[in-house]
Design an enzyme around this catalytic site. Sequence first.
Site, PDB file in Angstrom:
ATOM      1  CG  HIS A  10     -12.857 -12.044 -26.771  1.00 26.17           C
ATOM      2  ND1 HIS A  10     -12.914 -13.276 -27.386  1.00 26.17           N
ATOM      3  CD2 HIS A  10     -13.976 -11.381 -27.157  1.00 26.17           C
ATOM      4  CE1 HIS A  10     -14.025 -13.358 -28.109  1.00 26.17           C
ATOM      5  NE2 HIS A  10     -14.674 -12.218 -27.994  1.00 26.17           N
ATOM      6  CD  GLU A  70      -3.581 -15.582 -28.906  1.00 25.67           C
ATOM      7  OE1 GLU A  70      -2.782 -14.940 -29.613  1.00 25.67           O
ATOM      8  OE2 GLU A  70      -3.668 -16.821 -28.925  1.00 25.67           O
ATOM      9  CG  ASP A  95     -17.390  -7.548 -34.657  1.00 18.38           C
ATOM     10  OD1 ASP A  95     -17.873  -8.188 -35.591  1.00 18.38           O
ATOM     11  OD2 ASP A  95     -16.872  -8.080 -33.673  1.00 18.38           O
ATOM     12  CD  GLN A 136     -25.232  -9.929 -30.548  1.00 15.05           C
ATOM     13  OE1 GLN A 136     -25.330  -9.329 -29.486  1.00 15.05           O
ATOM     14  NE2 GLN A 136     -24.091  -9.967 -31.228  1.00 15.05           N
TER      15      GLN A 136
HETATM   16  O1  PAF Z   1     -19.119  -8.274 -30.357  1.00 15.33           O
HETATM   17  C1  PAF Z   1     -19.781  -9.065 -29.658  1.00 15.33           C
HETATM   18  O2  PAF Z   1     -19.290 -10.113 -29.220  1.00 15.33           O
HETATM   19  C2  PAF Z   1     -21.247  -8.768 -29.384  1.00 15.33           C
HETATM   20  O3  PAF Z   1     -21.874  -8.220 -30.481  1.00 15.33           O
HETATM   21  C3  PAF Z   1     -21.450  -7.892 -28.126  1.00 15.33           C
HETATM   22  C4  PAF Z   1     -20.875  -6.503 -28.319  1.00 15.33           C
HETATM   23  C5  PAF Z   1     -20.833  -8.567 -26.930  1.00 15.33           C
HETATM   24  C6  PAF Z   1     -22.957  -7.740 -27.849  1.00 15.33           C
HETATM   25  O4  PAF Z   1     -23.568  -8.968 -27.601  1.00 15.33           O
END
Ligand code: PAF
Length: 282
Positions: free
Chosen positions: A37, A35, A150, A61
Site C-alpha cells: 500500500h 509496504e 490483484d 466483497q
Molecule cells: O484491493 C482492495 O484492497 C479492495 O478490493 C479495494 C480495491 C480497496 C475495494 O474494497
Amino acid sequence: MKIVKTIAEVRQQVKEWKSQGLTVGLVPTMGYLHEGHASLIDASHRDNDRTVVSDFVNPMQFGPTEDLESYPRDLEHDAKLVEAHGGDLIFNPEPSEMYHEGFSSFVDMTVLTQELCGLSRPVHFRGVCTVVSKLFNIVQPDRAYFGKKDAQQLAVIRHMVDDLNMDLEIIGCPIVRESDGLAKSSRNTYLNEAERKAALILSKSIRLGQDMVKKGEKDCSKIIEAMKSLITSEPLARIDYVKIVDCATMQQIPALDRPALCAIAVFIGKTRLIDNFFTEDV
Ligand code: PAF
C-alpha cells in the site's frame, strides 16, 4: 493528515482542494496497510498534489464463508503509514455510511469476472466494482492507484472505467514482496510460523513459471503443470487455481501467442493467497 468518517467531510475537503486547482489521487484500501500500500501512496504522492487513502473493509466483497469478521484492522498503524508516505486524508467510514438502509444499486460485470478469483469468489467483483464506483463518485480523483498483485481486480476496474466513461486515470503498481519473495498481503498475518514458510511455495512457483517463459516455453499447459506439481510438493498448500489467461479478456489461452497473465491462488492452511506474473514483464 486528517482522518474523516463521513462522505460529506471528504467532499468538502476535495472541493476545497479542487477550487485551489490541486490534483487529487485516490488509493483505495481495506486498511491494515503494508509496504505494498505504501508504494501506491508514494506513487500517488508523486503524481498528484493531494492524496486520499480510503480505509474501509468492504463487507459487500466478502462471501458468506469468507474472512470479513477476522479481517485485520488497525487504524492507528494505518494513519502513521499514510502520514509517513505523504497522504493527506484518510477516509474511514462505517459500513452504514457507505451502505445506508435500503441500499440496492450495484455495479456488476460479466466476462472479465468469470475466470480466476471470480469463479472461486462469486460475489467478490460485484462488491469491488460497487464500492470502487462509490469511492470514485465520493472523491472524484484525477487518478486512482491499484496493486498488480490483484491483477484481475486491476483489469476489472480498468474495464469498468472504460465501459462507464469514468473520468479518471487508473494506475497499476508493481507487486511488493518480502525479502524472501512472499508477496505482501494483509492476509499474511493469518499465517503461523510453519504456514509462513510453506507460503513461499507461491513465489517459488511464480519464479518457475517465469523461468520457463524466459526459456521460450509457449505451451501454457506445460507451464501450468510444472507450477502445479511444485505447489503440490508443499504439504500445507492446496491449489485453488493456476491459470494462464489473456491479459485483456481474462479468458484462458492454450499458447503464449499474446500478452498473458499467469495467476495463482493457493490455500496455505485456511488462508487463501494469490500471486501472479505478466508474461510481458518476464
Ligand atoms: O484491493 C482492495 O484492497 C479492495 O478490493 C479495494 C480495491 C480497496 C475495494 O474494497
